[in-house]
Scaffold this motif. Structure first.
Motif, PDB file in Angstrom:
ATOM      1  N   ASN A  59      25.211 -91.516 -58.504  1.00 58.61           N
ATOM      2  CA  ASN A  59      24.486 -92.654 -59.081  1.00 58.61           C
ATOM      3  C   ASN A  59      23.325 -92.201 -59.953  1.00 58.61           C
ATOM      4  O   ASN A  59      22.985 -92.871 -60.932  1.00 58.61           O
ATOM      5  CB  ASN A  59      23.983 -93.597 -57.976  1.00 58.61           C
TER       6      ASN A  59
ATOM      7  N   ASP B  75      24.784 -91.150 -63.196  1.00 59.31           N
ATOM      8  CA  ASP B  75      25.187 -92.364 -63.908  1.00 59.31           C
ATOM      9  C   ASP B  75      23.979 -93.061 -64.536  1.00 59.31           C
ATOM     10  O   ASP B  75      24.068 -93.583 -65.647  1.00 59.31           O
ATOM     11  CB  ASP B  75      25.899 -93.334 -62.969  1.00 59.31           C
ATOM     12  N   LYS B  76      22.850 -93.045 -63.832  1.00 60.79           N
ATOM     13  CA  LYS B  76      21.637 -93.691 -64.357  1.00 60.79           C
ATOM     14  C   LYS B  76      21.129 -92.959 -65.599  1.00 60.79           C
ATOM     15  O   LYS B  76      20.708 -93.584 -66.572  1.00 60.79           O
ATOM     16  CB  LYS B  76      20.559 -93.735 -63.270  1.00 60.79           C
TER      17      LYS B  76
ATOM     18  N   THR C  94      22.901 -93.924 -73.213  1.00 64.52           N
ATOM     19  CA  THR C  94      24.052 -94.515 -73.874  1.00 64.52           C
ATOM     20  C   THR C  94      23.734 -94.770 -75.345  1.00 64.52           C
ATOM     21  O   THR C  94      22.724 -95.378 -75.680  1.00 64.52           O
ATOM     22  CB  THR C  94      24.458 -95.844 -73.190  1.00 64.52           C
TER      23      THR C  94
ATOM     24  N   CYS D 239      17.403 -94.748 -77.519  1.00 66.20           N
ATOM     25  CA  CYS D 239      18.364 -95.585 -76.787  1.00 66.20           C
ATOM     26  C   CYS D 239      17.705 -96.834 -76.205  1.00 66.20           C
ATOM     27  O   CYS D 239      18.303 -97.533 -75.384  1.00 66.20           O
ATOM     28  CB  CYS D 239      19.024 -94.768 -75.688  1.00 66.20           C
TER      29      CYS D 239
ATOM     30  N   GLU E 139      23.487 -93.808 -68.385  1.00 65.36           N
ATOM     31  CA  GLU E 139      23.230 -95.179 -68.853  1.00 65.36           C
ATOM     32  C   GLU E 139      22.003 -95.221 -69.764  1.00 65.36           C
ATOM     33  O   GLU E 139      22.022 -95.858 -70.817  1.00 65.36           O
ATOM     34  CB  GLU E 139      23.014 -96.106 -67.650  1.00 65.36           C
TER      35      GLU E 139
END
Length: 189
Positions: free
Chosen positions: A135, A138-139, A145, A22, A142
């Motif tokens: 968070n 989420d990190k 991704t 990624c 990310e």
């Protein structure tokens, strides 16, 4: 992002390869590691090795995402957990590294399912994540991704208790030859 993975065993390498695919910068930390810790740190070590890492690196983990993949299983007997009932390895790690943002993840997956992105031949590998820090989850999402894995939010860090029980069961079944190490449990939605 920069990802630091403690240990380059089967799990560490499979996780690292996903982060690398990624576009993240992945480095592996061994006993002699002297570099700077990344934005995301992965504890891809046996649970019994965690305290030593936290003693040495804990203060430098402040404000970093710390992924705990451990399953606190007594691998000698395969008969019990190494943490008291009513808690989890992840919760104890959060207590010992209070400045870090602990995320429980990857412990319900086998290395092969992480490497291939499949459980068996058909089902996409689902990585469960539990944390008290949205968070932080989420990190991680990310940073992954576009990878071949599907991430699923399992809730607060206390859900690590069930995730570790699931990991323990899966390891027990595979160790007894009742489940293939190349397959494991799948989440079908």
């Amino acid at each position: 992002m920069k990802i630091t993975i403690f240990d380059k065993g089967n799990m560490g390498k499979a996780i690292g390869d996903n982060f690398d695919a990624c576009g993240n910068e992945v480095e592996y930390a061994g006993r002699e590691f002297i570099g700077e810790l990344g934005d995301i740190i992965v504890l891809a070590v046996p649970y019994t090795a965690v305290d030593g890492i936290l003693r040495k690196w804990g203060p430098k983990m402040k404000d970093k995402v710390l992924i705990d993949i451990t399953n606190p299983v007594d691998f000698e007997t395969m008969d019990h957990k190494l943490v008291p009932d009513g808690t989890s390895a992840a919760e104890l790690i959060q207590e010992k590294a209070p400045g870090a943002f602990v995320v429980k993840a990857f412990n319900t997956n086998f290395a092969n399912t992480l490497a291939t992105g499949k459980v068996g031949f058909h089902e996409q590998t689902v990585v469960l994540m539990a944390s008290d820090f949205l968070n932080a989850k989420d990190k991680v999402a990310e940073a992954l991704t576009g990878c071949r894995l599907k991430l699923m939010d399992a809730g607060k860090l206390r859900r690590a208790r069930e995730m570790e029980a699931m990991g323990f069961l899966q390891i027990s079944l595979a160790s007894a030859g009742k489940l293939l190490w190349t397959r494991g449990f799948a989440i079908i939605d």
